[in-house]
Design an enzyme around this catalytic site. Structure first.
Site, PDB file in Angstrom:
ATOM      1  N   CYS A  60     -13.948   8.767  -8.088  1.00 31.64           N
ATOM      2  CA  CYS A  60     -14.111   8.058  -9.364  1.00 31.64           C
ATOM      3  C   CYS A  60     -13.064   8.531 -10.371  1.00 31.64           C
ATOM      4  O   CYS A  60     -12.851   9.725 -10.553  1.00 31.64           O
ATOM      5  CB  CYS A  60     -15.513   8.335  -9.919  1.00 31.64           C
ATOM      6  N   VAL A  61     -12.410   7.572 -10.996  1.00 28.25           N
ATOM      7  CA  VAL A  61     -11.461   7.865 -12.069  1.00 28.25           C
ATOM      8  C   VAL A  61     -11.990   7.173 -13.327  1.00 28.25           C
ATOM      9  O   VAL A  61     -12.390   6.000 -13.278  1.00 28.25           O
ATOM     10  CB  VAL A  61     -10.042   7.356 -11.693  1.00 28.25           C
ATOM     11  N   HIS A 115       0.852  -1.197   0.000  1.00 29.22           N
ATOM     12  CA  HIS A 115       0.000   0.000   0.000  1.00 29.22           C
ATOM     13  C   HIS A 115       0.883   1.240   0.000  1.00 29.22           C
ATOM     14  O   HIS A 115       1.021   1.919   1.016  1.00 29.22           O
ATOM     15  CB  HIS A 115      -0.937  -0.009   1.220  1.00 29.22           C
ATOM     16  N   LEU A 148     -24.138   7.647   1.951  1.00 31.29           N
ATOM     17  CA  LEU A 148     -24.936   7.559   0.724  1.00 31.29           C
ATOM     18  C   LEU A 148     -24.131   6.993  -0.450  1.00 31.29           C
ATOM     19  O   LEU A 148     -22.954   7.227  -0.548  1.00 31.29           O
ATOM     20  CB  LEU A 148     -25.453   8.949   0.365  1.00 31.29           C
ATOM     21  N   PHE A 150       0.630   4.165  -1.163  1.00 32.01           N
ATOM     22  CA  PHE A 150       0.019   5.436  -0.775  1.00 32.01           C
ATOM     23  C   PHE A 150      -0.473   5.384   0.665  1.00 32.01           C
ATOM     24  O   PHE A 150      -0.114   6.230   1.495  1.00 32.01           O
ATOM     25  CB  PHE A 150      -1.126   5.779  -1.730  1.00 32.01           C
ATOM     26  N   TRP A 151      -1.276   4.385   0.965  1.00 32.47           N
ATOM     27  CA  TRP A 151      -1.897   4.363   2.289  1.00 32.47           C
ATOM     28  C   TRP A 151      -0.879   4.227   3.414  1.00 32.47           C
ATOM     29  O   TRP A 151      -1.120   4.656   4.538  1.00 32.47           O
ATOM     30  CB  TRP A 151      -3.002   3.300   2.357  1.00 32.47           C
ATOM     31  N   ARG A 189      -2.255   5.812 -10.648  1.00 34.58           N
ATOM     32  CA  ARG A 189      -1.989   6.519  -9.393  1.00 34.58           C
ATOM     33  C   ARG A 189      -2.616   7.913  -9.350  1.00 34.58           C
ATOM     34  O   ARG A 189      -2.066   8.835  -8.747  1.00 34.58           O
ATOM     35  CB  ARG A 189      -0.468   6.615  -9.118  1.00 34.58           C
ATOM     36  N   LEU A 190      -3.756   8.062 -10.034  1.00 36.73           N
ATOM     37  CA  LEU A 190      -4.449   9.347  -9.976  1.00 36.73           C
ATOM     38  C   LEU A 190      -5.269   9.464  -8.679  1.00 36.73           C
ATOM     39  O   LEU A 190      -5.416  10.546  -8.115  1.00 36.73           O
ATOM     40  CB  LEU A 190      -5.349   9.487 -11.208  1.00 36.73           C
ATOM     41  N   ALA A 191      -5.797   8.319  -8.194  1.00 39.28           N
ATOM     42  CA  ALA A 191      -6.626   8.346  -6.976  1.00 39.28           C
ATOM     43  C   ALA A 191      -5.867   8.965  -5.797  1.00 39.28           C
ATOM     44  O   ALA A 191      -6.408   9.837  -5.107  1.00 39.28           O
ATOM     45  CB  ALA A 191      -7.134   6.939  -6.646  1.00 39.28           C
TER      46      ALA A 191
END
Ligand code: MYA
Length: 551
Positions: A266-267, A131, A551, A133-134, A275-277
């Protein structure tokens, strides 16, 4: 994250988008090259299904050993199922044979892993190092100890210490703050999501949030337009990615704080796995931090570091014939279609006397009931009167136009109260919202009309006698039974609910069936011990850890 690793990420996006640029538009299309890019999905079934089959084979091979090896089905579970089968069908059926049951359970477990619902080592976990990024974010990391105390992971910063400039995007892309009051821009978000948002594992259904729904969800009191964040292609201004936040007050156990509810990440399918998220998440974090908020709540089907709770979706079939047509459900071997239709038939009219639609005059009583009821759960949303008004009334649809089948034009939320015929006090309320799914590539049906259980409360929870618990359970069963009747009148095909709040107490009796889907709840920059969702945690019954419906 260091600036050099960030540059490497951006470079990755630049590389792929240069290829995209030559095709000038970013309409989804499927071709061989594209599939090799690691695109997570497609509009064309041949490509996506052949790709997922490949994935399934390798996963299945890995998993057989794991399931048959040290991950054996425990004997207690087998014995428990044998007991249940014997109790229901008698001792002399093939179904009650212990070996058959063990085999069936093994197969179910294998199917879970093949379908991506659980990983070989548990629940779809990647090793921590994966992970990228995370691992850099203020979230509990997988495998961390249960925290001894609740609290932030990183302290809040003064505004001037928050990064002032937006995170860079590749040269062909730019940030765009979406104006949700502009019908053209909300339609752009709708278009992006309806083609690219969440799908089920088999790519048979994709959420289709309506424009009215998005407007309702994205504009609660105090919303900030800077938290409606898009990415556009510079050359043609096409919206290709989105993430949003809305402000809310969250209570986690004894702590109450302002937070952001992050949703609709959303991508575009053609820009996946670049790796845009992470860039979107960092930019929304910056925007939220600029307003002095440093905590967030979000949910996802995927397992990331680290869920604070996990809930399971349950489904109550309403329109049996259609659900079978679209393979959402099937006729069990022990039933016929006619019998199934009979079993799932709801009464023609709601049963509770005093049940009526919520009106403006009910707001303060509903708010009071809601606030007291939510104390039952370890985590909950704290709502002002304005927020109650927004959540339960503002999505009622156009009041001045005639409604058809208990549905007003543009209606996204249904809220009903029970008014005591004698005292005229509001004793209960429930609400549900409409979230249809596109049925991908079906010759006959285009849309699955799904209602989702939203918030509810009953003053039976405050009864003081020894029977209070079972009285509440019964009351909720009746209340939700009426919710099903109204949803059926409003022509919903299915009614969905998660294993949160008090739901576990009525799902089975109201003929909800367990679904495949799990929903993980996450907190950003807040540590707390796990909360009871699909299973009990530390003496708290299933569901009762979670009093937030996203939601
Ligand atoms: S959940 C709904 C998410 N949307 C969808 O599932 C729609 C369809 N899918 C897509 O559009 C893309 O696949 C998405 C990922 C955009 C999901 N939440 O760019 P990548 C991590 C968080 O190469 P893509 C919702 O809306 C992934 O683990 N992270 O991947 C709540 C990896 O990181 P790491 C996710 O597939 C969103 C990295 O992204 C998710 O092209 C809450 C890969 O990036 C996910 N659902 O794009 C967001 N999926 O290497 C967090 C993948 O570390 C909010 N990833 O494993 C946090 C709080 C922020 C505010 C804080 C304020 C204080």
């Amino acid at each position: 994250m260091s600036s050099s690793s960030q540059r490497a990420q951006i470079q990755e996006i630049i590389d792929t988008t240069e290829a995209e640029d030559q095709s000038s538009t970013l309409e989804p299309e499927v071709d061989g090259d594209h599939a090799q890019d690691g695109d997570a999905g497609s509009d064309k079934p041949q490509a996506s299904s052949s790709k997922s089959k490949k994935k399934k084979k390798s996963k299945a091979a890995k998993v057989l050993d794991a399931v048959r090896g040290k991950n054996e089905i425990p004997q207690e579970l087998v014995s428990h199922v044998v007991d249940r089968v014997v109790a229901e069908h008698g001792p002399n059926t093939a179904a009650s044979n212990e070996d058959n049951i063990r085999l069936a359970l093994e197969q179910m477990k294998i199917m879970d892993v093949i379908k991506g619902k659980s990983g070989v080592s548990g629940r779809g976990k990647k090793a921590m190092g994966e992970h990228k990024f995370w691992a850099t974010q203020p979230v509990p990391q997988l495998g961390d100890e249960v925290p001894p105390e609740d609290g932030f992971i990183e302290p809040s910063k003064p505004r001037e210490e928050v990064r002032q400039e937006p995170y860079p995007l590749p040269k062909d892309f730019e940030w765009s703050i979406l104006d949700i009051n502009d019908p053209k821009q909300i339609k752009e978000v709708y278009d992006l999501l309806s083609l690219n948002y969440v799908e089920d594992d088999e790519a048979a259904f994709r959420f289709q949030y309506s424009a009215e729904f998005l407007e309702w969800a994205l504009k609660p009191p105090g919303y900030l337009k800077e938290w409606h964040l898009g990415v556009r292609v510079v050359s043609n201004q096409k919206l290709v990615a989105f993430i949003s936040g809305v402000p809310m007050t969250l209570r986690v156990r004894g702590n109450v704080f302002r937070a952001s509810e992050i949703n609709y990440l959303c991508v575009h399918k053609k820009l996946r796995s670049k790796r845009l998220a992470p860039v979107l998440i960092k930019e929304i974090t910056r925007q939220v931090n600029l307003t002095g908020i440093f905590q967030a709540i979000y949910t996802a089907g995927v397992v990331l570091p680290t869920p604070v709770s996990t809930c399971r979706y349950f489904h109550r079939s309403l329109n049996i014939q259609k659900l079978i047509d679209v393979k959402f459900t099937y006729v069990p071997r022990s039933m016929t279609l006619a019998r199934m239709i009979r079993v799932y038939k709801t009464a023609a009219q709601p049963q509770l006397s005093g049940l009526r639609e919520m009106e403006d005059r009910d707001v303060s009583e509903v708010a009071d009931l809601f606030t007291r009821y939510m104390q039952r759960f370890s985590m909950g949303q704290v709502m002002t009167l304005d927020e109650i008004c927004h959540q339960f009334l503002s999505g009622r649809g156009r009041m001045d136009e005639p409604s058809e089948h208990h549905r007003r034009p543009g209606q996204v939320v249904w809220t009903y109260v029970v008014e005591d015929p004698e005292t005229h006090r509001i004793t209960d309320f429930f609400s549900f919202y409409s979230l249809p799914s596109t049925i991908i590539n079906h010759p006959k049906h285009a849309l699955l009309e799904a209602a989702y259980l939203f918030y509810y409360a009953s003053d039976m929870a405050f009864a003081e006698d020894s029977e209070a618990d079972s009285k509440l359970k019964k009351r909720l069963e009746t209340l939700m039974g009426d919710a099903l009747i109204i949803a059926n009148q409003a022509k919903f095909d299915v009614f969905n609910a998660l294993t949160l709040m008090d739901n576990c107490g009525f799902l089975e009796n109201l003929r909800f069936g367990a679904g495949d889907g799990l929903l993980n709840f996450y907190l950003y920059n807040w540590r707390t011990a796990p909360l009871a969702g699909v299973s009990a945690v530390g003496g708290v019954e299933p569901g009762k850890g979670i009093g937030v419906v996203m939601l």
